[in-house]
Design a protein around this motif. Structure first.
Motif, PDB file in Angstrom:
ATOM      1  N   ARG A 221       0.852  -1.197   0.000  1.00  0.00           N
ATOM      2  CA  ARG A 221       0.000   0.000   0.000  1.00  0.00           C
ATOM      3  C   ARG A 221       0.885   1.244   0.000  1.00  0.00           C
ATOM      4  O   ARG A 221       1.906   1.296   0.688  1.00  0.00           O
ATOM      5  N   LEU A 222       0.468   2.234  -0.774  1.00  0.00           N
ATOM      6  CA  LEU A 222       1.128   3.530  -0.789  1.00  0.00           C
ATOM      7  C   LEU A 222       0.422   4.479   0.163  1.00  0.00           C
ATOM      8  O   LEU A 222      -0.807   4.493   0.233  1.00  0.00           O
ATOM      9  N   HIS A 223       1.196   5.277   0.872  1.00  0.00           N
ATOM     10  CA  HIS A 223       0.671   6.313   1.756  1.00  0.00           C
ATOM     11  C   HIS A 223       1.255   7.631   1.254  1.00  0.00           C
ATOM     12  O   HIS A 223       2.474   7.870   1.381  1.00  0.00           O
ATOM     13  N   LEU A 224       0.418   8.478   0.675  1.00  0.00           N
ATOM     14  CA  LEU A 224       0.880   9.674  -0.017  1.00  0.00           C
ATOM     15  C   LEU A 224       0.195  10.918   0.521  1.00  0.00           C
ATOM     16  O   LEU A 224      -0.986  10.886   0.883  1.00  0.00           O
ATOM     17  N   SER A 225       0.954  12.015   0.531  1.00  0.00           N
ATOM     18  CA  SER A 225       0.443  13.290   1.029  1.00  0.00           C
ATOM     19  C   SER A 225       0.264  14.261  -0.130  1.00  0.00           C
ATOM     20  O   SER A 225       1.211  14.495  -0.899  1.00  0.00           O
ATOM     21  N   PRO A 226      -0.915  14.850  -0.313  1.00  0.00           N
ATOM     22  CA  PRO A 226      -1.141  15.799  -1.405  1.00  0.00           C
ATOM     23  C   PRO A 226      -0.179  16.986  -1.326  1.00  0.00           C
ATOM     24  O   PRO A 226       0.123  17.489  -0.246  1.00  0.00           O
ATOM     25  N   GLY A 227       0.299  17.394  -2.486  1.00  0.00           N
ATOM     26  CA  GLY A 227       1.158  18.571  -2.540  1.00  0.00           C
ATOM     27  C   GLY A 227       2.628  18.296  -2.319  1.00  0.00           C
ATOM     28  O   GLY A 227       3.463  19.159  -2.560  1.00  0.00           O
ATOM     29  N   HIS A 228       2.981  17.107  -1.874  1.00  0.00           N
ATOM     30  CA  HIS A 228       4.387  16.745  -1.653  1.00  0.00           C
ATOM     31  C   HIS A 228       4.970  16.281  -2.987  1.00  0.00           C
ATOM     32  O   HIS A 228       4.414  15.405  -3.642  1.00  0.00           O
ATOM     33  N   GLU A 229       6.095  16.876  -3.399  1.00  0.00           N
ATOM     34  CA  GLU A 229       6.647  16.579  -4.728  1.00  0.00           C
ATOM     35  C   GLU A 229       6.898  15.092  -4.942  1.00  0.00           C
ATOM     36  O   GLU A 229       6.532  14.530  -5.979  1.00  0.00           O
ATOM     37  N   ASP A 230       7.559  14.438  -3.981  1.00  0.00           N
ATOM     38  CA  ASP A 230       7.853  13.016  -4.146  1.00  0.00           C
ATOM     39  C   ASP A 230       6.568  12.204  -4.236  1.00  0.00           C
ATOM     40  O   ASP A 230       6.465  11.266  -5.041  1.00  0.00           O
ATOM     41  N   CYS A 231       5.584  12.556  -3.412  1.00  0.00           N
ATOM     42  CA  CYS A 231       4.309  11.841  -3.449  1.00  0.00           C
ATOM     43  C   CYS A 231       3.609  12.062  -4.787  1.00  0.00           C
ATOM     44  O   CYS A 231       2.991  11.140  -5.340  1.00  0.00           O
ATOM     45  N   ARG A 232       3.701  13.283  -5.301  1.00  0.00           N
ATOM     46  CA  ARG A 232       3.050  13.582  -6.566  1.00  0.00           C
ATOM     47  C   ARG A 232       3.648  12.744  -7.697  1.00  0.00           C
ATOM     48  O   ARG A 232       2.933  12.195  -8.535  1.00  0.00           O
ATOM     49  N   GLY A 233       4.975  12.636  -7.741  1.00  0.00           N
ATOM     50  CA  GLY A 233       5.602  11.825  -8.774  1.00  0.00           C
ATOM     51  C   GLY A 233       5.200  10.366  -8.684  1.00  0.00           C
ATOM     52  O   GLY A 233       4.908   9.721  -9.695  1.00  0.00           O
ATOM     53  N   ILE A 234       5.185   9.812  -7.463  1.00  0.00           N
ATOM     54  CA  ILE A 234       4.764   8.423  -7.277  1.00  0.00           C
ATOM     55  C   ILE A 234       3.323   8.247  -7.727  1.00  0.00           C
ATOM     56  O   ILE A 234       2.973   7.264  -8.398  1.00  0.00           O
ATOM     57  N   ALA A 235       2.465   9.201  -7.366  1.00  0.00           N
ATOM     58  CA  ALA A 235       1.051   9.099  -7.715  1.00  0.00           C
ATOM     59  C   ALA A 235       0.841   9.106  -9.223  1.00  0.00           C
ATOM     60  O   ALA A 235      -0.019   8.392  -9.748  1.00  0.00           O
ATOM     61  N   VAL A 236       1.623   9.911  -9.948  1.00  0.00           N
ATOM     62  CA  VAL A 236       1.497   9.942 -11.406  1.00  0.00           C
ATOM     63  C   VAL A 236       1.923   8.608 -12.001  1.00  0.00           C
ATOM     64  O   VAL A 236       1.244   8.059 -12.877  1.00  0.00           O
ATOM     65  N   VAL A 237       3.051   8.060 -11.534  1.00  0.00           N
ATOM     66  CA  VAL A 237       3.476   6.739 -12.019  1.00  0.00           C
ATOM     67  C   VAL A 237       2.406   5.693 -11.728  1.00  0.00           C
ATOM     68  O   VAL A 237       2.058   4.880 -12.599  1.00  0.00           O
ATOM     69  N   HIS A 238       1.874   5.709 -10.530  1.00  0.00           N
ATOM     70  CA  HIS A 238       0.810   4.786 -10.131  1.00  0.00           C
ATOM     71  C   HIS A 238      -0.376   4.910 -11.082  1.00  0.00           C
ATOM     72  O   HIS A 238      -0.959   3.902 -11.524  1.00  0.00           O
ATOM     73  N   GLY A 239      -0.751   6.144 -11.435  1.00  0.00           N
ATOM     74  CA  GLY A 239      -1.871   6.344 -12.338  1.00  0.00           C
ATOM     75  C   GLY A 239      -1.578   5.921 -13.767  1.00  0.00           C
ATOM     76  O   GLY A 239      -2.417   5.320 -14.435  1.00  0.00           O
ATOM     77  N   LEU A 240      -0.382   6.235 -14.257  1.00  0.00           N
ATOM     78  CA  LEU A 240      -0.010   5.848 -15.614  1.00  0.00           C
ATOM     79  C   LEU A 240      -0.033   4.336 -15.786  1.00  0.00           C
ATOM     80  O   LEU A 240      -0.382   3.823 -16.856  1.00  0.00           O
ATOM     81  N   LEU A 241       0.344   3.618 -14.732  1.00  0.00           N
ATOM     82  CA  LEU A 241       0.398   2.155 -14.799  1.00  0.00           C
ATOM     83  C   LEU A 241      -0.935   1.496 -14.451  1.00  0.00           C
ATOM     84  O   LEU A 241      -1.064   0.278 -14.561  1.00  0.00           O
ATOM     85  N   GLY A 242      -1.910   2.287 -14.020  1.00  0.00           N
ATOM     86  CA  GLY A 242      -3.228   1.733 -13.709  1.00  0.00           C
ATOM     87  C   GLY A 242      -3.201   0.754 -12.555  1.00  0.00           C
ATOM     88  O   GLY A 242      -3.772  -0.339 -12.651  1.00  0.00           O
ATOM     89  N   LEU A 243      -2.588   1.147 -11.437  1.00  0.00           N
ATOM     90  CA  LEU A 243      -2.356   0.223 -10.330  1.00  0.00           C
ATOM     91  C   LEU A 243      -3.330   0.369  -9.169  1.00  0.00           C
ATOM     92  O   LEU A 243      -3.056  -0.090  -8.064  1.00  0.00           O
TER      93      LEU A 243
END
Length: 225
Positions: free
Chosen positions: A32-54
């Motif tokens: 499981r990913l735990h991500l915080s909105p607005g955090h640069e590192d979290c934003r990059g991970i979230a985009v990769v997660h979305g691009l891969l449809g995970l």
């Protein structure tokens, strides 16, 4: 808005492998990913997660945009940190990739997490974000993104990116890679929903194209899930 922790958090750098011998091997819904909105590192991970449809393979817990602890950490993450580091007393910060089987942290290192999501769970029809043979160029772009954090270095970084995007349609070659994600996340940090690229028309046009993609656009609103 994000809050800088008062003291540095330890970096956990476990990796997801491809077989049982790795310990952390790829199993759908184990992690499981735990991500915080607005955090640069979290934003990059979230985009990769979305691009891969995970969404179904590796669920996401979206944390509050502003940490609720005085040390800059999140209370909800403390059990994971305390289970993963003996007598842990530092801030419990995002991003975190956790292992549901052990209740412990696998990694807090954003670039390792991005690579492991792409390597372990990329669907057959998904984008190849880390193409073979492009390792040196991807590393060079990571260095550029690190340099972009210093305001004095930003103009030079933008110049380099402009030259790259004048020669090719993407930051590394002519297809979408993790380099595009990292550049986008780094420049959004500087300028919000309209990444700063004045005087750099090729870069500005590329950032606009990325922002129009749903996997990127959904995270400008601050929800990386």
């Amino acid at each position: 808005m994000s809050v800088t922790p008062l003291t540095p958090a330890p970096v956990f750098r476990g990796r997801i492998g491809r077989d049982a011998r790795s310990g952390h091997y790829a199993v759908p819904r184990r992690y499981r990913l735990h991500l915080s909105p607005g955090h640069e590192d979290c934003r990059g991970i979230a985009v990769v997660h979305g691009l891969l449809g995970l969404d179904e393979v590796c669920p996401v817990t979206v944390l509050d945009a502003v940490p609720d602890r005085a040390d800059g950490g999140h209370s909800v993450l403390r059990p994971l940190y305390e289970a993963s580091a003996h007598h842990y007393r530092g801030p419990a910060v995002a991003p975190v990739l956790s292992d549901g089987w052990s209740g412990r942290i696998v990694s807090t290192h954003a670039r390792d997490i991005m690579r492991d999501l792409a390597a372990a769970f990329t669907p057959a029809a998904g984008p190849v974000l880390y193409p073979e043979g492009a390792e040196a160029e991807l590393a060079a772009v990571e260095d550029l993104c690190d340099r972009a954090a210093a305001p004095a270095a930003l103009p030079g970084v933008l110049d380099v990116l402009e030259r790259r995007l004048t020669a090719h349609s993407h930051v590394v070659g002519d297809r979408l890679t993790a380099a595009d994600v990292q550049v986008w996340a780094a420049l959004v940090r500087h300028a919000g929903p309209k990444p700063a690229a004045d005087g750099h028309p090729a870069l500005r046009a590329h950032l606009r194209r990325l922002t129009a993609h749903p996997a990127f656009a959904r995270h400008l609103a601050g929800r990386p899930g």
